[in-house]
Design a protein around this motif. Sequence first.
Motif, PDB file in Angstrom:
ATOM      1  N   CYS A 254       0.835  -1.197   0.000  1.00 29.42           N
ATOM      2  CA  CYS A 254       0.000   0.000   0.000  1.00 29.42           C
ATOM      3  C   CYS A 254       0.876   1.255   0.000  1.00 29.42           C
ATOM      4  O   CYS A 254       1.850   1.350   0.764  1.00 29.42           O
ATOM      5  N   GLY A 255       0.553   2.208  -0.880  1.00 28.03           N
ATOM      6  CA  GLY A 255       1.285   3.454  -0.965  1.00 28.03           C
ATOM      7  C   GLY A 255       2.551   3.387  -1.790  1.00 28.03           C
ATOM      8  O   GLY A 255       3.248   4.391  -1.951  1.00 28.03           O
ATOM      9  N   GLN A 256       2.858   2.242  -2.369  1.00 29.47           N
ATOM     10  CA  GLN A 256       4.103   2.063  -3.113  1.00 29.47           C
ATOM     11  C   GLN A 256       3.901   2.335  -4.602  1.00 29.47           C
ATOM     12  O   GLN A 256       2.836   2.077  -5.164  1.00 29.47           O
ATOM     13  N   THR A 257       4.951   2.873  -5.240  1.00 29.98           N
ATOM     14  CA  THR A 257       4.992   3.062  -6.685  1.00 29.98           C
ATOM     15  C   THR A 257       6.193   2.309  -7.230  1.00 29.98           C
ATOM     16  O   THR A 257       7.316   2.490  -6.748  1.00 29.98           O
ATOM     17  N   MET A 296      -8.590  -1.188  -2.134  1.00 32.05           N
ATOM     18  CA  MET A 296      -7.321  -1.031  -2.843  1.00 32.05           C
ATOM     19  C   MET A 296      -7.568  -0.499  -4.249  1.00 32.05           C
ATOM     20  O   MET A 296      -8.553  -0.874  -4.894  1.00 32.05           O
ATOM     21  N   THR A 297      -6.660   0.340  -4.720  1.00 28.78           N
ATOM     22  CA  THR A 297      -6.735   0.879  -6.077  1.00 28.78           C
ATOM     23  C   THR A 297      -5.361   0.784  -6.732  1.00 28.78           C
ATOM     24  O   THR A 297      -4.389   1.352  -6.218  1.00 28.78           O
ATOM     25  N   ALA A 298      -5.272   0.051  -7.833  1.00 27.00           N
ATOM     26  CA  ALA A 298      -4.042  -0.008  -8.637  1.00 27.00           C
ATOM     27  C   ALA A 298      -4.226   0.904  -9.840  1.00 27.00           C
ATOM     28  O   ALA A 298      -5.278   0.881 -10.490  1.00 27.00           O
ATOM     29  N   ASN A 299      -3.223   1.729 -10.135  1.00 30.00           N
ATOM     30  CA  ASN A 299      -3.366   2.652 -11.262  1.00 30.00           C
ATOM     31  C   ASN A 299      -2.057   2.809 -12.015  1.00 30.00           C
ATOM     32  O   ASN A 299      -0.969   2.661 -11.438  1.00 30.00           O
ATOM     33  N   LEU A 300      -2.192   3.123 -13.317  1.00 35.63           N
ATOM     34  CA  LEU A 300      -1.051   3.401 -14.199  1.00 35.63           C
ATOM     35  C   LEU A 300      -1.125   4.830 -14.711  1.00 35.63           C
ATOM     36  O   LEU A 300      -0.676   5.134 -15.810  1.00 35.63           O
ATOM     37  N   CYS A 301      -1.703   5.723 -13.893  1.00 37.69           N
ATOM     38  CA  CYS A 301      -1.967   7.093 -14.336  1.00 37.69           C
ATOM     39  C   CYS A 301      -0.698   7.841 -14.746  1.00 37.69           C
ATOM     40  O   CYS A 301      -0.754   8.756 -15.571  1.00 37.69           O
ATOM     41  N   ALA A 302       0.446   7.479 -14.163  1.00 39.49           N
ATOM     42  CA  ALA A 302       1.681   8.213 -14.443  1.00 39.49           C
ATOM     43  C   ALA A 302       2.285   7.858 -15.794  1.00 39.49           C
ATOM     44  O   ALA A 302       3.277   8.472 -16.207  1.00 39.49           O
ATOM     45  N   THR A 303       1.704   6.887 -16.507  1.00 37.76           N
ATOM     46  CA  THR A 303       2.248   6.447 -17.792  1.00 37.76           C
ATOM     47  C   THR A 303       1.238   6.702 -18.903  1.00 37.76           C
ATOM     48  O   THR A 303       0.102   6.236 -18.822  1.00 37.76           O
ATOM     49  N   CYS A 369      -4.340   2.318  -0.652  1.00 42.43           N
ATOM     50  CA  CYS A 369      -5.255   1.576   0.197  1.00 42.43           C
ATOM     51  C   CYS A 369      -5.934   2.551   1.148  1.00 42.43           C
ATOM     52  O   CYS A 369      -5.258   3.381   1.776  1.00 42.43           O
ATOM     53  N   VAL A 370      -7.256   2.464   1.244  1.00 42.92           N
ATOM     54  CA  VAL A 370      -8.003   3.326   2.165  1.00 42.92           C
ATOM     55  C   VAL A 370      -8.998   2.469   2.918  1.00 42.92           C
ATOM     56  O   VAL A 370      -9.490   1.449   2.420  1.00 42.92           O
ATOM     57  N   ALA A 371      -9.298   2.902   4.164  1.00 43.63           N
ATOM     58  CA  ALA A 371     -10.266   2.186   4.980  1.00 43.63           C
ATOM     59  C   ALA A 371     -11.651   2.326   4.365  1.00 43.63           C
ATOM     60  O   ALA A 371     -12.003   3.395   3.854  1.00 43.63           O
TER      61      ALA A 371
END
Length: 623
Positions: A254-257, A296-303, A369-371
């Motif tokens: 969680c919180g990792q890129t 949980m949210t997985a994203n590729l927004c930076a690409t 990750c958020v509650a």
Amino acid sequence: MKNILIGLFVLFSTFAFSQSCLHTIRRTDTFGDGWNGGLVSVSVNGVTVLSNLSCVGAGPTSSTFSATVGSTIRVFRTTAGLYPTEMRIQVLNGAGSIIINTIQPVTGTATSGGQTVLGSCAAVAAGPCTNTISYGSATAPSTPTSVIISTCQFQSEYNPIYSCVAGQTYQSAYNLGGFITVRSGTFNGTVVASGNSPLNWVCPTSGTYFVHYNTNNACGTASSCGTSSISCLTCAAPPPPSNDLVCNSTFISCGQTLSGTTVNATNSGTGENGFCSVSQTQPGVWYVIPGNGQIMTANLCATAWDSKISVFSGAGCGSLTCIGGNDDFGPSCASSSASFSWSSVVGTNYYILVHGYSASSSFSINLTCVAPPTPGPCINTIAYGTQNLPVFGGISYTTVACQFAGEYSTWSGAVAGTPYIAMTTIATDWVTVRSGTYNGTVVAVGLIPLSFTPTNNNTLYIHVNTNSLCGTANACRDVTVTRISALPIELLSFEGKKQTNSNMLYWSTASEYNTSHFIIEKSVDGFKWSDIGQVPSAGNSTQKLDYSLEDVDVSQVINYYRLHQYDIDGVNDIFGPIAINNRDRINIIVKRINLAGQEVNENATGIIIEIYEDGSIKRVIKY
């Protein structure tokens, strides 16, 4: 004597330069179904000697013609036919040597275009050839792939190939066939290999090599476009990324890129080359995170990459269950970069497959990750529909039709201390009942059916949502409220069953007090009702009683029935309606009403409620 020698020399020279022999043109078809209307002709020194030749089946189909040594032979296509790329020609000289190698014929005339070669009657030594015109170049591939050098290569040109690796085997090819010569050092340097296209050759030392293209081993030329290419036959494929397979997933927290790539990835292994909300059209790589109960949210927004994400769950990597996925415009990225959210469960691993829409790419993946939000009660701000709470008990109810999840309806006539049940037509709906104002005191909250008992006579507000997180959805559901009361009758059930030529109506009571009789009423449109039969009731009872009535006059439509109960004092109550479909289901609109309850026609605008023959209701907005 001198005059005799001169005469013999002239006679010999004239014979040598005017020697004539039969040449052969062979035609073949690569598909095997003939040339489908395609035709070629042959000229010698600008004069057509064979006209409009075709090919039968796969061939070869052969024809002969006479040509002198040194004369210009030209083979040219006169009609393309349906499939010109399947046409092939070959020319042999008088000694049987191939002077135009197997090649696709090109358009021309007796004096221009086509493929040309000089006539000959003796055996022709095979190449090698040396062209003097350079066109196109390429770097030798280092993987087992094919590299296009030029799409308009003439068979009178050569191209340099850079960075060839010693010991590797390459294949040079020309899509129209012909003869290839490979030289080293310079364009006219040492011959490495020569032969018909495609030509396999081994690079003796690392460096630059020169590939020459001709129509045949007699170094014939042609000024028509063809495609030249080179591939490496012995080069090793680059290794895939370390997380190419799901069982080698890279751990992400969680919180990792993390930075990653799908370049050189494969689409083999568990969970790949299939469908999980989105189809996998490109190879992908894997990440894994254990569930912690958070969203949980997985994203590729930076690409900036047209990407996809698929998420699976599983106790291990060998057996996966699809959770869902996204292609474009997910919860985090307002673009073609993918993102996807899911609610995680403690003890479950989640495997994230990153893949592309049409290409591989390097990328940056981020996981947040958020509650989860606290479950209900909910407060919706959009009002829809008003209704009076039911006065009588049993299965009598009142309804607000086609309320959306995310709206609230207003209900008047609450009786303090009286139990009610709220229902909707969506089995998973979450209902919040509030008192006094739409955001007032919570009377009850939970999944349907929801029982509640008001503590005062205030107006009630029934909020409908898709789940305890106050989810919304623009889809119709009918909201009904039933009042729970025992006297004068406590009805357990009222139902109907379709028979062969009739309908049977059944109802049961748990208790009765001072009851007189029941009347069954029928309607074919749900609005106009008529009596079809009367059944005496028990008067007083504290045990279950069963009743029935048969309707033998059944129309081939959807028939509606309701139960009208009377007590000995004349007080009555209506239960139902219920519907029995006595015809094939045809969804025909039988009535349109506006929010004021007025019947309107199909040209009305605004919010319109459409009532169908099968009893379904749909809310539409017309402009």
